[in-house]
Design a protein around this motif. Structure first.
Motif, short mmCIF file in Angstrom:
data_model
loop_
_atom_site.label_atom_id
_atom_site.label_comp_id
_atom_site.label_asym_id
_atom_site.label_seq_id
_atom_site.Cartn_x
_atom_site.Cartn_y
_atom_site.Cartn_z
N LEU A 304 0.83 -1.21 0.00
CA LEU A 304 0.00 0.00 0.00
C LEU A 304 0.86 1.26 0.00
O LEU A 304 0.63 2.19 -0.77
N THR A 305 1.87 1.27 0.85
CA THR A 305 2.71 2.46 0.97
C THR A 305 3.53 2.69 -0.30
O THR A 305 3.64 3.82 -0.78
N VAL A 306 4.11 1.63 -0.85
CA VAL A 306 4.89 1.78 -2.07
C VAL A 306 4.01 2.21 -3.23
O VAL A 306 4.39 3.06 -4.05
N GLY A 307 2.79 1.65 -3.30
CA GLY A 307 1.86 2.05 -4.35
C GLY A 307 1.53 3.54 -4.29
O GLY A 307 1.46 4.22 -5.32
N VAL A 308 1.32 4.05 -3.07
CA VAL A 308 1.05 5.48 -2.90
C VAL A 308 2.26 6.29 -3.36
O VAL A 308 2.11 7.36 -3.98
N MET A 309 3.46 5.82 -3.06
CA MET A 309 4.67 6.54 -3.46
C MET A 309 4.79 6.63 -4.98
O MET A 309 5.23 7.65 -5.52
N VAL A 310 4.42 5.59 -5.67
CA VAL A 310 4.46 5.61 -7.14
C VAL A 310 3.50 6.68 -7.67
O VAL A 310 3.85 7.48 -8.55
N LEU A 311 2.29 6.69 -7.14
CA LEU A 311 1.31 7.69 -7.57
C LEU A 311 1.79 9.11 -7.28
O LEU A 311 1.60 10.02 -8.09
N ALA A 312 2.41 9.30 -6.12
CA ALA A 312 2.90 10.64 -5.77
C ALA A 312 4.02 11.07 -6.72
O ALA A 312 4.10 12.24 -7.11
N ALA A 313 4.89 10.14 -7.10
CA ALA A 313 6.01 10.48 -7.97
C ALA A 313 5.57 10.88 -9.37
O ALA A 313 6.23 11.71 -10.01
N ILE A 314 4.45 10.33 -9.86
CA ILE A 314 4.03 10.63 -11.24
C ILE A 314 2.87 11.63 -11.31
O ILE A 314 2.42 11.96 -12.40
N THR A 315 2.41 12.13 -10.16
CA THR A 315 1.34 13.14 -10.17
C THR A 315 1.71 14.35 -9.32
O THR A 315 1.78 15.48 -9.81
N LEU A 316 1.98 14.13 -8.03
CA LEU A 316 2.30 15.24 -7.14
C LEU A 316 3.61 15.91 -7.53
O LEU A 316 3.70 17.15 -7.57
N LEU A 317 4.64 15.12 -7.82
CA LEU A 317 5.93 15.71 -8.17
C LEU A 317 5.86 16.53 -9.47
O LEU A 317 6.37 17.65 -9.51
N PRO A 318 5.25 16.02 -10.56
CA PRO A 318 5.12 16.86 -11.76
C PRO A 318 4.39 18.17 -11.49
O PRO A 318 4.71 19.21 -12.09
N ALA A 319 3.40 18.15 -10.59
CA ALA A 319 2.70 19.38 -10.23
C ALA A 319 3.64 20.37 -9.56
O ALA A 319 3.66 21.56 -9.88
N LEU A 320 4.45 19.88 -8.63
CA LEU A 320 5.42 20.75 -7.96
C LEU A 320 6.46 21.26 -8.94
O LEU A 320 6.88 22.43 -8.88
N LEU A 321 6.88 20.42 -9.86
CA LEU A 321 7.87 20.83 -10.86
C LEU A 321 7.28 21.87 -11.81
O LEU A 321 7.96 22.84 -12.19
N GLY A 322 6.02 21.67 -12.21
CA GLY A 322 5.38 22.65 -13.07
C GLY A 322 5.20 23.99 -12.37
O GLY A 322 5.29 25.05 -13.00
N LEU A 323 4.96 23.95 -11.07
CA LEU A 323 4.78 25.18 -10.30
C LEU A 323 6.11 25.93 -10.14
O LEU A 323 6.16 27.15 -10.25
N LEU A 324 7.18 25.19 -9.91
CA LEU A 324 8.48 25.82 -9.67
C LEU A 324 9.20 26.18 -10.97
O LEU A 324 9.81 27.24 -11.08
N GLY A 325 9.14 25.29 -11.95
CA GLY A 325 9.85 25.54 -13.20
C GLY A 325 11.35 25.69 -12.96
O GLY A 325 11.96 24.91 -12.21
N PRO A 326 11.97 26.71 -13.54
CA PRO A 326 13.42 26.91 -13.36
C PRO A 326 13.81 27.19 -11.91
O PRO A 326 14.97 27.04 -11.54
N ARG A 327 12.83 27.60 -11.11
CA ARG A 327 13.13 27.89 -9.69
C ARG A 327 13.41 26.62 -8.90
O ARG A 327 13.70 26.67 -7.70
N VAL A 328 13.35 25.47 -9.57
CA VAL A 328 13.68 24.23 -8.89
C VAL A 328 15.12 24.23 -8.39
O VAL A 328 15.48 23.51 -7.46
#
Length: 710
Positions: A304-328
């Protein structure tokens, strides 16, 4: 799959606030539900189909009070004798107060030790273990306070006591996160970039832990399962985010806008993350087929925990990256910062360290293939001495009451009193019971054998056998098998009837036997599934076979190290243990499933880069060097992070967690260094073009000339 992931990553990056808000709301809602549900964790050590389970079932059928939830109290006088009036009065008052506590069904008559210096008693409860909590243990301690003031040493152990002493992971989590942050700062040279994987992992841990709490309402989740889930979640979550983040920075360096870069990163690195995470989930869920509820439930929590981590890596992280852009790359560390495009440019830079290393290994591929294989096999040798069991309270930290109670019993009663065997007899007449009793007393390992206690219906009886040795000693295991295979059948042959050996010690022995029989099948199933998944991704059977063999080597090293430490005692004092112990029965299955899945992280990440280079220029040898050059830093960083996270949990005072933490850290380090940086490139270089051979493609190539002639 790549197109779907690219669209998903672009969508999340294009609408970052919606995605981030959805994740935060979901995590908060799951956590609130999990905490309000009030589920608790229960250690269910049943082994369905085993003789010890049959003994328990038959005993409960004829003895309604058998197997009830209880706690055991052991006490001794610090000075003088237990028969002193003050000590006697204090003990009687303590037991009387305990008998009045909520959910207490009764308190047995105290049983004095042979030397008269100690006594012990069982406290029975009228509720199931899942209906009790830590407050029941607290009430026991409060009732014992006056007795302690009167000069008695009072200690507790048992199922109820374990509820009040569940290990905490808070310190380990902070240590692991702190170490991971330092490694990420060094790797990225930026505080913001380093913090992103930790943010994603933290949100995933909250959501994953909440899901484990909710699942605990449906199935019995062991007390160790949440710790294992957090350990796996932190390690895998940070690694998955690291892969996607590294690719995103590379895409930015090539001039792509943040949304496009997030989509491309999700398509490339995200594909490897989904595959690797899916392999972990499938492998861990496969533990359900082991036939041991305790092991299967731990697999569910981890999956369960690993499955949640996979979903976070391919949804939550792209959202944070799109928000930050070059400011990463904001808040750079001047001396550590590297250009964003460095990872992509390395494989083409023949002066870079990784390129030169790949070329060096390729030039000496036979030497590295033989040498690294020999090293791995040497470290695997201790596996031949594997002995399974379940460590008892005798290896707990001395600051726990369970350990002190264990020591008091061993000192005043004998070590075997910590390992009583309960024999359930059904259908035997008086002569048969007498013959069995005499045969048990004649066994040299049996120190004490109680007279048969008949049930009210007269159809069954219980006989308790106290061995001469401690629960984990081989002599006790031999005694159990001797009673089952020889002593009981011969004693009951004339009178008829059946006898089953049960009790907590017999359950542990049966669990070890079941694991020993089923582990090969679990290995076969997990390896087969992993090979099929790898073949489905690369369509190259030799690559899939190579990956399976090398993963088995890394897992063998992991087993070898924990056997050398815990069974042979190498460096055991570093863990705060004062005696060697067998390997816990749940560890081999759990470690194998987890490690096989985790090793696919590096395998897929490296082979994806090699395949990408091979498809681009068709040069198999050069593709290996380019693959090493483009992934070496990320794989090394990921391995260091995982090892730091796993080793931080070794501080948790629970043997299961320590074994898993050391085993995982060892395998990850060996996998990322000896295997990925030496053995894989050496073998891939030896295979050359043959590594990417496809049966269907070969037939198609043979068919083309014939078609031209026609």
């Amino acid at each position: 799959m790549e197109r779907l992931l690219e669209r998903l990553g672009g969508l999340c990056a294009r609408r970052p606030w919606r995605t981030i808000s959805a994740w935060l709301l979901m995590a908060a809602a799951l956590l609130a539900l999990g905490q309000s549900a009030g589920s608790s964790f229960v250690n269910d050590f049943r082994v369905p189909g085993a003789e010890s389970q049959e003994a328990t079932d038959v005993a409960r059928e004829h003895f309604p009070s058998y197997g009830v939830v209880n706690a055991q109290i052991v006490w001794e006088a610090r000075e003088g004798s237990l028969k002193d009036p003050a000590h006697t009065a204090a003990a009687q008052k303590m037991l009387a107060d305990i008998g009045k506590q909520p959910d207490v069904a009764g308190v047995d008559k105290p049983f004095p030790s042979p030397d008269g210096k100690a006594a012990m008693v069982n406290v029975d409860y009228d509720k199931e273990l899942g209906e009790l909590d830590a407050s029941h243990y607290e009430r026991l301690r409060e009732a014992a306070a006056p007795a302690r003031d009167a000069g008695l040493t009072v200690e507790f152990r048992g199922m109820v006591v374990d509820l009040g002493t569940e290990p905490s992971t808070s310190v380990a989590e902070f240590v692991g996160l702190g170490a991971a942050l330092l490694v990420l700062v060094v790797a990225f040279g930026s505080v913001v970039a380093a913090g992103l994987p930790l943010v994603v992992a933290a949100v995933g841990i909250v959501a994953g832990t909440a899901l484990v709490l909710l699942v605990g309402l449906l199935v019995d989740i062991p007390t160790s399962a949440p710790i294992v889930a957090v350990m796996l979640g932190l390690g895998a979550g940070i690694d998955y985010a690291l892969f996607v983040l590294s690719r995103f920075r590379s895409e930015l360096a090539h001039g792509h806008d943040p949304v496009t870069a997030a989509g491309h990163a999700n398509a490339a690195a995200g594909h490897a993350v989904v595959f690797a995470g899916g392999t972990v989930v499938v492998a861990i869920l496969g533990l359900a087929f082991a036939g041991i509820p305790f092991v299967g439930a731990m697999g569910v929590a981890g999956a369960l925990t690993v499955g949640v981590m996979v979903l976070a890596a391919i949804t939550l992280l792209p959202a944070l990256l799109g928000l930050l852009g070059p400011r990463v790359d904001s808040l750079p560390i001047p001396r550590l910062r590297r250009p964003r495009g460095e990872r992509r440019s390395e494989p083409d830079d023949e002066s870079s360290l990784t390129y030169r290393w790949g070329t060096h290994v390729q030039r000496h591929r036979m030497l590295y293939a033989i040498g690294s294989t020999a090293l791995l096999l040497l470290l695997t040798v201790p596996v031949l001495a594997l002995r399974l069991g379940t460590p008892d309270d005798g290896i707990q930290p001395t600051d726990l009451s369970q350990r002190r109670a264990y020591d008091l019993v061993a000192e005043h009663y004998g070590p075997g009193w910590n390992a009583p065997l309960v024999i359930t007899v059904e259908g035997a007449d008086a002569s048969g019971l007498s013959a069995l009793h005499q045969a048990l007393r004649a066994d040299e390992e049996a120190e004490t054998v109680t007279a048969p206690a008949r049930s009210e219906d007269g159809k069954a009886a219980l006989i308790t056998v106290i061995p001469r040795h401690a629960p984990q000693d081989e002599e006790v295991t031999q005694l159990v098998h001797r009673i089952r295979d020889d002593v009981a059948p011969r004693a009951l042959v004339s009178s008829g009837g059946d006898a089953w050996v049960g009790g907590a010690t017999a359950v542990v022995i049966d669990m070890a036997d079941v694991v020993g029989k089923r582990l090969p099948w679990v290995i076969l199933a997990v390896v087969g599934a992993g090979m099929l998944l790898l073949y489905g991704m690369f369509r190259a059977p030799l690559v899939a076979l190579k990956a399976a063999v090398m993963t088995l080597l890394s897992i063998g090293v992991s087993f070898g190290v924990i056997i050398a430490m815990f069974q042979w005692g190498w460096g055991l004092d570093l863990l705060g243990l004062d005696k060697t112990v067998p390997i816990m029965s749940a560890v081999p299955m759990l470690l194998f499933a987890v490690l096989f899945g985790l090793s696919m992280d590096y395998e897929v990440f490296l082979l994806s880069a090699v395949r990408e280079a091979y498809d681009r220029d068709g040069d198999a040898q050069r593709a290996v060097v380019r693959g090493i050059g483009s992934t070496a830093r990320v794989i090394t960083t990921a391995a260091i992070i995982m090892a730091c996270v796993f080793l931080s949990f070794v501080s948790v005072p629970e043997t299961l967690i320590q074994m898993i933490g050391i085993g995982l850290a060892t395998a990850v380090i060996m996998d990322a260094t000896v295997i990925r940086m030496m053995l894989v490139p050496a073998v891939m270089s030896l295979l050359g073009e043959r590594a990417w051979w496809r049966p269907g493609l070969a037939r198609a190539k043979r068919a083309k000339p014939a078609a031209g002639e026609a």
